[in-house]
Enzyme design. Structure first.
Site, mmCIF file in Angstrom:
data_model
loop_
_atom_site.group_PDB
_atom_site.id
_atom_site.type_symbol
_atom_site.label_atom_id
_atom_site.label_comp_id
_atom_site.label_asym_id
_atom_site.label_seq_id
_atom_site.Cartn_x
_atom_site.Cartn_y
_atom_site.Cartn_z
ATOM 1 N N GLU A 1 5.286 -56.662 -9.412
ATOM 2 C CA GLU A 1 6.722 -56.938 -9.493
ATOM 3 C C GLU A 1 7.013 -58.214 -10.267
ATOM 4 O OE1 GLU A 1 8.555 -56.705 -5.641
ATOM 5 O OE2 GLU A 1 7.992 -54.615 -5.401
ATOM 6 N N LYS B 1 16.023 -47.973 0.102
ATOM 7 C CA LYS B 1 15.348 -47.517 -1.119
ATOM 8 C C LYS B 1 15.675 -46.034 -1.291
ATOM 9 C CE LYS B 1 11.167 -50.453 -0.876
ATOM 10 N NZ LYS B 1 9.809 -50.487 -0.273
HETATM 11 P P1 PGA Z 1 6.600 -50.641 -2.728
HETATM 12 O O1 PGA Z 1 6.868 -52.155 -2.377
HETATM 13 O O2 PGA Z 1 7.641 -50.192 -3.665
HETATM 14 O O3 PGA Z 1 5.227 -50.652 -3.305
HETATM 15 O O4 PGA Z 1 6.682 -49.904 -1.412
HETATM 16 C C1 PGA Z 1 8.122 -52.721 -2.193
HETATM 17 C C2 PGA Z 1 8.315 -53.169 -0.776
HETATM 18 O O5 PGA Z 1 7.410 -53.033 0.063
HETATM 19 O O6 PGA Z 1 9.391 -53.633 -0.432
HETATM 20 ZN ZN ZN Z 2 8.559 -53.808 1.880
#
Ligand code: PGA
Ligand code: ZN
Length: 414
Positions: free
Chosen positions: A217, A352
Site C-alpha cells: 500500500e 470494503k
Molecule cells: P487487504 O488489507 O486488502 O489485504 O485485506 C487491507 C486491510 O486489512 O485493511
Molecule cells: Zn484490515
C-alpha cells in the site's frame, strides 16, 4: 429514463500486477460507466468469494477469465434492458442469478464490477459527479431520514509503516497509520500527512532502515526489531513536522490479528520482539498497553475474525477511549455487524465493497452501522487500481473516515 444496453468486461492488472475485472456499462444513449474491482491479500474468511481461474496455469491460477465470461454470458443477457437508476433491482437480479450465499457461482468480482459500472453509467447519464448519484441512492435505500446522509469530506487515515502480509512479515501488525485529527480542512489534513510521510522516511534512513522499500500500500516496510517501534518512529515523525502527538495527530493501527492467530490453539503468535504466544486476554492487555503509551485513536482487527469473546472484552476495556474497528470481523456484511451490535463487540465498521460484492449490500451495511451508532471507515484494498469509487462512496455516505493506503503510488492517490 436511461436503460442499460450492454456490458463489456475484460481482464486488467491491479497494483500488485494481479489480474482483476474491469467492466464498462453502456447506456442506450451511449453514456459509459467504467469500474475496476479491487482485491485483498489479507482477506477475511467470511468475505464473498473472489473468483479466480485456479485450475489454469495462466497468471499462475490468478486469472479472472471465468469471472469475465460470467459477466458476458450470464449477467449481461439478464440485466440488459434494466433501468440504470434502479441499482437495487439490478443488484438483486445478480444475487438471484448467482444463488449462493457467498457469490461463489458468478464471483463477487464479476458481480461487483457490474454493480459499480452501472452506478458510474447512471451518474454519467445524469451528468453528475458519482458521489451525488450515490448519495441519492443511499437516501432512497434508507427510506426514512433517521441517518444523516449530508455529503461530507472524510478524515483520511493513511498508512505509514506496513507489515504483515503487505510487507513480507517485517512486522506482525499490518498497518500503522497517521490520522490528522486536528486538521481543519481536507487539504490541510493531506498536507500534514505528506509531510509526516516524508519526515518518517528521513528518520528511517537516518537510523539505517531500508526506507526506500515500501509495502503493497506504499507504506514503508522496514524490518523493525519489535512492533511498538513503529509507533515510536511515527510519534517522532509527527513531532518532526511540529505537531503534538495526541493533540494534533493520532495513530491508528490495523493489527490484522487473524493473520497471526492460530485457530487450533486459539493463541496469538507474535514473532517480533523475541516472540510471544498470547491468549485472547493477554492480547487485549497488549493492545491496552499500546493505547496507554501511544496516541492511538483507532485499532482495527486487534483480535481475530471469530474471536467474538475477545472482541467483547476488548470493547469493554477500550471501547470508550478508542475506535475499535472490525474489518475481517464484519466483512461489510450486515448480519455480522448486527451480531457486533448485539454483543457490543467493536464500535466501528470498515467498509470494503468487494467483501460483500454489490453496491446495494454495501449501502445496507453502512446504513445499519450508522443507525446503530457504529462509526464507518470506507477502505481501499491492498490490491487497488486507478478506480476511485471509494472516494465518492466515503463522501456520499457521510462515513466520516477513509483509509486509502499511503500517500505514495498512483492507485492510492487516485
Ligand atoms: P487487504 O488489507 O486488502 O489485504 O485485506 C487491507 C486491510 O486489512 O485493511
Ligand atoms: Zn484490515
Amino acid at each position: 429514463m436511461a436503460i442499460l444496453k450492454a456490458l463489456k468486461a475484460r481482464q486488467v492488472l491491479d497494483s500488485r500486477g494481479r489480474p482483476t475485472v474491469e467492466v464498462d456499462a453502456i447506456s442506450d444513449c451511449g453514456a459509459v460507466g467504467r469500474a475496476i474491482v479491487p482485491s485483498g491479500a489479507s482477506t477475511g474468511k467470511h468475505e464473498a468469494l473472489e473468483l479466480r481461474d485456479a485450475h489454469s496455469p495462466v497468471y499462475d491460477g490468478l486469472g479472472v477469465r471465468q469471472a469475465v465470461d460470467n459477466i458476458s454470458a450470464i449477467i449481461a443477457p439478464e440485466v440488459a434492458g434494466m433501468a440504470l437508476d434502479d441499482q437495487a433491482t439490478l443488484d438483486s437480479a445478480m444475487l438471484w442469478l448467482d444463488g449462493t450465499p457467498n457469490k461463489s457461482r458468478l464471483g463477487a468480482n464479476a458481480i461487483l464490477g457490474v454493480s459499480l459500472a452501472v452506478a458510474h453509467a447512471a451518474a454519467a447519464v445524469r451528468k453528475e459527479e458519482l458521489y451525488v448519484h450515490l448519495n441519492r441512492l443511499l437516501i432512497e435505500r434508507a427510506g426514512m431520514d433517521d441517518v444523516d446522509l449530508a455529503p461530507r469530506l472524510p478524515l483520511p487515515m493513511v498508512n505509514m509503516i506496513s507489515g504483515g502480509l503487505h510487507a513480507g512479515g517485517c512486522l506482525d501488525i499490518q498497518d500503522v497509520l497517521f490520522v490528522p485529527i486536528a486538521a481543519h480542512t481536507y487539504s490541510e489534513a493531506l498536507e500534514q500527512t505528506v509531510r509526516v510521510y516524508r519526515a518518517l522516511g528521513g528518520i528511517l534512513v537516518a537510523r539505517g532502515y531500508e526506507a526506500a522499500l515500501v509495502g503493497d500500500e506504499g507504506g514503508y516496510g522496514p524490518r523493525l526489531e519489535y512492533n511498538d517501534l513503529a509507533f515510536e518512529l511515527l510519534v517522532e515523525a509527527i513531532r518532526a513536522i511540529g505537531l503534538e502527538p495526541g493533540r494534533d495527530a493520532g495513530i491508528a493501527v490495523d493489527a490484522a490479528a487473524s493473520r497471526f492467530h492460530d485457530a487450533r490453539s486459539g493463541r496469538y503468535l507474535l514473532r517480533r520482539g523475541g516472540g510471544q504466544s498470547l491468549d485472547s486476554d493477554e492480547m487485549v492487555e497488549l493492545l491496552a498497553g499500546w493505547v496507554d503509551r501511544f496516541p492511538i485513536v483507532s485499532i482495527e482487527d486487534g483480535l481475530a475474525e471469530d474471536d467474538w469473546e475477545g472482541w467483547i472484552a476488548l470493547t469493554e476495556r477500550l471501547g470508550k477511549r478508542v475506535q475499535l474497528l472490525g474489518d475481517d470481523l464484519f466483512v461489510t456484511q450486515t448480519a455480522r455487524i448486527e451480531q457486533g451490535v448485539v454483543d457490543r463487540a467493536a464500535n466501528a465498521v470498515l467498509i470494503k465493497l468487494n467483501q460483500v460484492g454489490t453496491l446495494t449490500e454495501t449501502f445496507d451495511a453502512l446504513l445499519f452501522a450508522q443507525r446503530h451508532a457504529m462509526r464507518c471507515v470506507v477502505s481501499a484494498r491492498s490490491g487497488e487500481t486507478e478506480d476511485a469509487t471509494i472516494a465518492d462512496l466515503a463522501v456520499a455516505s457521510n462515513a466520516g473516515q477513509i483509509k486509502i493506503g499511503a500517500v505514495a503510488r498512483s492507485e492510492r492517490l487516485a
